[in-house]
Design a protein around this motif. Structure first.
Motif, PDB file in Angstrom:
ATOM      1  N   THR A  40       0.849  -1.191   0.000  1.00 49.32           N
ATOM      2  CA  THR A  40       0.000   0.000   0.000  1.00 49.32           C
ATOM      3  C   THR A  40       0.885   1.241   0.000  1.00 49.32           C
ATOM      4  O   THR A  40       1.758   1.381   0.858  1.00 49.32           O
ATOM      5  N   VAL A  41       0.657   2.118  -0.961  1.00 48.67           N
ATOM      6  CA  VAL A  41       1.405   3.367  -1.059  1.00 48.67           C
ATOM      7  C   VAL A  41       0.426   4.524  -0.959  1.00 48.67           C
ATOM      8  O   VAL A  41      -0.581   4.554  -1.679  1.00 48.67           O
ATOM      9  N   LYS A  42       0.692   5.468  -0.065  1.00 47.96           N
ATOM     10  CA  LYS A  42      -0.150   6.653   0.079  1.00 47.96           C
ATOM     11  C   LYS A  42       0.686   7.892  -0.216  1.00 47.96           C
ATOM     12  O   LYS A  42       1.755   8.082   0.349  1.00 47.96           O
ATOM     13  N   ILE A  43       0.174   8.711  -1.116  1.00 43.22           N
ATOM     14  CA  ILE A  43       0.817   9.971  -1.479  1.00 43.22           C
ATOM     15  C   ILE A  43      -0.144  11.083  -1.083  1.00 43.22           C
ATOM     16  O   ILE A  43      -1.314  11.049  -1.469  1.00 43.22           O
ATOM     17  N   GLN A  44       0.305  12.046  -0.305  1.00 43.28           N
ATOM     18  CA  GLN A  44      -0.595  13.076   0.179  1.00 43.28           C
ATOM     19  C   GLN A  44       0.084  14.447   0.179  1.00 43.28           C
ATOM     20  O   GLN A  44       1.301  14.546   0.274  1.00 43.28           O
ATOM     21  N   GLY A  45      -0.757  15.472   0.047  1.00 41.68           N
ATOM     22  CA  GLY A  45      -0.209  16.817   0.051  1.00 41.68           C
ATOM     23  C   GLY A  45      -1.303  17.845   0.255  1.00 41.68           C
ATOM     24  O   GLY A  45      -2.495  17.520   0.272  1.00 41.68           O
ATOM     25  N   GLU A  46      -0.892  19.085   0.397  1.00 39.76           N
ATOM     26  CA  GLU A  46      -1.811  20.191   0.614  1.00 39.76           C
ATOM     27  C   GLU A  46      -1.591  21.243  -0.468  1.00 39.76           C
ATOM     28  O   GLU A  46      -0.454  21.643  -0.732  1.00 39.76           O
ATOM     29  N   MET A  47      -2.686  21.678  -1.117  1.00 42.81           N
ATOM     30  CA  MET A  47      -2.577  22.736  -2.113  1.00 42.81           C
ATOM     31  C   MET A  47      -2.262  24.053  -1.416  1.00 42.81           C
ATOM     32  O   MET A  47      -2.878  24.394  -0.397  1.00 42.81           O
ATOM     33  N   ILE A  48      -1.317  24.787  -1.951  1.00 48.00           N
ATOM     34  CA  ILE A  48      -0.852  26.012  -1.316  1.00 48.00           C
ATOM     35  C   ILE A  48      -1.929  27.090  -1.312  1.00 48.00           C
ATOM     36  O   ILE A  48      -2.155  27.766  -0.311  1.00 48.00           O
ATOM     37  N   ASN A  49      -2.634  27.258  -2.434  1.00 48.86           N
ATOM     38  CA  ASN A  49      -3.618  28.334  -2.567  1.00 48.86           C
ATOM     39  C   ASN A  49      -5.014  27.892  -2.131  1.00 48.86           C
ATOM     40  O   ASN A  49      -5.414  26.760  -2.359  1.00 48.86           O
ATOM     41  N   SER A  50      -5.773  28.806  -1.518  1.00 51.51           N
ATOM     42  CA  SER A  50      -7.170  28.540  -1.179  1.00 51.51           C
ATOM     43  C   SER A  50      -8.021  28.698  -2.435  1.00 51.51           C
ATOM     44  O   SER A  50      -7.803  29.603  -3.237  1.00 51.51           O
ATOM     45  N   ILE A  51      -9.005  27.803  -2.616  1.00 48.83           N
ATOM     46  CA  ILE A  51      -9.853  27.838  -3.800  1.00 48.83           C
ATOM     47  C   ILE A  51     -11.305  27.583  -3.409  1.00 48.83           C
ATOM     48  O   ILE A  51     -11.595  27.146  -2.284  1.00 48.83           O
ATOM     49  N   TYR A  52     -12.228  27.862  -4.346  1.00 49.62           N
ATOM     50  CA  TYR A  52     -13.654  27.633  -4.113  1.00 49.62           C
ATOM     51  C   TYR A  52     -14.015  26.198  -4.490  1.00 49.62           C
ATOM     52  O   TYR A  52     -13.243  25.476  -5.132  1.00 49.62           O
ATOM     53  N   LYS A  53     -15.245  25.815  -4.124  1.00 45.17           N
ATOM     54  CA  LYS A  53     -15.689  24.442  -4.335  1.00 45.17           C
ATOM     55  C   LYS A  53     -15.658  24.030  -5.794  1.00 45.17           C
ATOM     56  O   LYS A  53     -15.162  22.948  -6.129  1.00 45.17           O
TER      57      LYS A  53
ATOM     58  N   LYS B  52     -13.810  24.231   4.850  1.00 45.05           N
ATOM     59  CA  LYS B  52     -14.659  25.416   4.747  1.00 45.05           C
ATOM     60  C   LYS B  52     -13.840  26.677   4.498  1.00 45.05           C
ATOM     61  O   LYS B  52     -14.355  27.673   3.982  1.00 45.05           O
ATOM     62  N   GLN B  53     -12.568  26.637   4.870  1.00 45.64           N
ATOM     63  CA  GLN B  53     -11.682  27.783   4.649  1.00 45.64           C
ATOM     64  C   GLN B  53     -11.058  27.783   3.255  1.00 45.64           C
ATOM     65  O   GLN B  53     -10.311  28.694   2.907  1.00 45.64           O
ATOM     66  N   GLY B  54     -11.369  26.756   2.444  1.00 41.76           N
ATOM     67  CA  GLY B  54     -10.855  26.699   1.083  1.00 41.76           C
ATOM     68  C   GLY B  54      -9.520  26.000   0.929  1.00 41.76           C
ATOM     69  O   GLY B  54      -8.908  26.056  -0.141  1.00 41.76           O
ATOM     70  N   HIS B  55      -9.060  25.326   1.979  1.00 40.17           N
ATOM     71  CA  HIS B  55      -7.793  24.597   1.897  1.00 40.17           C
ATOM     72  C   HIS B  55      -8.041  23.195   1.338  1.00 40.17           C
ATOM     73  O   HIS B  55      -9.008  22.527   1.717  1.00 40.17           O
ATOM     74  N   SER B  56      -7.157  22.743   0.475  1.00 41.50           N
ATOM     75  CA  SER B  56      -7.310  21.436  -0.162  1.00 41.50           C
ATOM     76  C   SER B  56      -6.266  20.458   0.357  1.00 41.50           C
ATOM     77  O   SER B  56      -5.066  20.768   0.410  1.00 41.50           O
ATOM     78  N   TYR B  57      -6.741  19.272   0.741  1.00 40.86           N
ATOM     79  CA  TYR B  57      -5.869  18.183   1.143  1.00 40.86           C
ATOM     80  C   TYR B  57      -6.115  17.028   0.176  1.00 40.86           C
ATOM     81  O   TYR B  57      -7.250  16.594  -0.009  1.00 40.86           O
ATOM     82  N   VAL B  58      -5.051  16.532  -0.411  1.00 39.05           N
ATOM     83  CA  VAL B  58      -5.177  15.540  -1.480  1.00 39.05           C
ATOM     84  C   VAL B  58      -4.425  14.265  -1.090  1.00 39.05           C
ATOM     85  O   VAL B  58      -3.283  14.319  -0.620  1.00 39.05           O
ATOM     86  N   ARG B  59      -5.094  13.134  -1.306  1.00 33.93           N
ATOM     87  CA  ARG B  59      -4.455  11.843  -1.038  1.00 33.93           C
ATOM     88  C   ARG B  59      -4.723  10.904  -2.200  1.00 33.93           C
ATOM     89  O   ARG B  59      -5.851  10.808  -2.689  1.00 33.93           O
ATOM     90  N   VAL B  60      -3.686  10.191  -2.619  1.00 36.55           N
ATOM     91  CA  VAL B  60      -3.819   9.126  -3.613  1.00 36.55           C
ATOM     92  C   VAL B  60      -3.301   7.851  -2.964  1.00 36.55           C
ATOM     93  O   VAL B  60      -2.211   7.837  -2.398  1.00 36.55           O
ATOM     94  N   MET B  61      -4.101   6.791  -3.033  1.00 43.18           N
ATOM     95  CA  MET B  61      -3.707   5.514  -2.449  1.00 43.18           C
ATOM     96  C   MET B  61      -3.614   4.456  -3.533  1.00 43.18           C
ATOM     97  O   MET B  61      -4.527   4.295  -4.346  1.00 43.18           O
ATOM     98  N   LEU B  62      -2.503   3.747  -3.551  1.00 38.81           N
ATOM     99  CA  LEU B  62      -2.259   2.640  -4.474  1.00 38.81           C
ATOM    100  C   LEU B  62      -2.189   1.353  -3.670  1.00 38.81           C
ATOM    101  O   LEU B  62      -1.490   1.288  -2.660  1.00 38.81           O
ATOM    102  N   VAL B  63      -2.903   0.314  -4.117  1.00 37.08           N
ATOM    103  CA  VAL B  63      -2.878  -0.980  -3.427  1.00 37.08           C
ATOM    104  C   VAL B  63      -2.725  -2.081  -4.470  1.00 37.08           C
ATOM    105  O   VAL B  63      -3.477  -2.131  -5.450  1.00 37.08           O
ATOM    106  N   GLY B  64      -1.761  -2.962  -4.253  1.00 34.83           N
ATOM    107  CA  GLY B  64      -1.562  -4.071  -5.178  1.00 34.83           C
ATOM    108  C   GLY B  64      -0.784  -5.195  -4.527  1.00 34.83           C
ATOM    109  O   GLY B  64      -0.222  -5.034  -3.433  1.00 34.83           O
ATOM    110  N   GLU B  65      -0.743  -6.344  -5.172  1.00 31.00           N
ATOM    111  CA  GLU B  65       0.032  -7.468  -4.659  1.00 31.00           C
ATOM    112  C   GLU B  65       1.514  -7.208  -4.923  1.00 31.00           C
ATOM    113  O   GLU B  65       1.929  -6.983  -6.061  1.00 31.00           O
TER     114      GLU B  65
END
Length: 276
Positions: free
Chosen positions: A82-95, A144-157
């Motif tokens: 299992t590999v998890k890649i995560q990060g936070e977008m620097i700029n605040s954005i709308y929905k 609600k403050q417009g901050h984005s948190y992004v995660r990508v998860m990879l799962v394999g044998e």
């Protein structure tokens, strides 16, 4: 049967991850009340140069190769990586901007069909798919403050798909950087021991193998009747989290499964972020 098993485990990981996504966002863990965030040695310098990006990718690839090798030596062939890649977008954005950005990132990873949900009052955009047998899941959480948190998860044998997962990890990290999302990663491998033995004995075997491949020092330890978990300082792995003033590069856990009558081994770089 293997495909069904993989799908069930992925669903469990997603359910567990969703509950804690907004509080620590899956790539962080807590130890003694302190938040631990994966870091990379000289990460700021790496992001500033193309050479640095290449070094970071090379380190990640070699670490996944090591995880796969440890799994092959001590776990049955169905062991999952299992590999998890995560990060936070620097700029605040709308929905609507977040949804568009999530759709673009999903397409870049070969995913389609973004779904919108709400988690703890925050908007979450999700996509999932399969790339050469590897399950790929994207979660884009907007506060609600417009901050984005992004995660990508990879799962394999691990035995069959480790090489494909290495390529996917590099591709995902590059796409996230292009989207303005600085990111970190963590990885875990989990499977049942190929040799029968006590929890103590299995842990000793795994530690002996790891010690032959890289220098390490045990810095934290937990044990109960059925489980042993140890964290290690191993600077050659590069990526680490901080527990107080101590860097942790690797965690190993062995749990006695009373149903299967076998030891389940989990190894995490830099820490284990799945249930063990």
């Amino acid at each position: 049967m293997r495909k069904i098993r993989l799908q069930l485990i992925v669903m469990m990981l997603l359910l567990c991850g969703a509950a804690g996504m907004m509080a620590g966002f899956a790539g962080t863990t807590e130890r003694n009340g302190e938040e631990l965030v994966p870091q990379t040695a000289e990460a700021s310098d790496w992001k500033a140069t193309a050479k640095g990006a290449s070094e970071a990718g090379s380190t990640a690839e070699s670490n996944l190769e090591l995880l796969a090798a440890l799994g092959q030596e001590h776990m049955d062939p169905s062991a999952l990586l299992t590999v998890k890649i995560q990060g936070e977008m620097i700029n605040s954005i709308y929905k609507d901007q977040a949804k568009t950005a999530a759709e673009e990132l999903a397409r870049a990873m070969g995913l389609s069909g973004i779904t919108s949900n709400e988690l703890q009052g925050n908007d979450v955009f999700q996509a999932e798919g399969d790339q050469a047998g590897v399950s790929v899941h994207l979660d884009w959480a907007l506060t609600k403050q417009g901050h984005s948190y992004v995660r990508v998860m990879l799962v394999g044998e691990a035995a069959a798909q480790a090489r494909e997962m290495m390529s996917l990890q590099q591709h995902v990290q590059e796409r996230m950087e292009q989207a303005g999302i600085p990111n970190t990663w963590n990885a875990s491998i989990q499977g049942y021991a190929t040799k029968s033995g006590s929890v103590d004995g299995t842990m000793a075997q795994v530690e002996e193998t790891v010690a032959r491949k890289l220098p390490l020092r045990s810095v934290e330890d937990y044990a109960d009747d059925t489980t042993i978990s140890r964290s290690y300082e191993a600077p050659s792995l590069g990526t680490f989290v901080k527990s107080g003033d101590t860097p942790i590069h690797m965690q190993i856990a062995v749990h006695e499964d009373s149903v299967k009558k076998s030891s389940r081994i989990t190894i995490g770089f830099p820490v284990i972020t799945i249930e063990y």
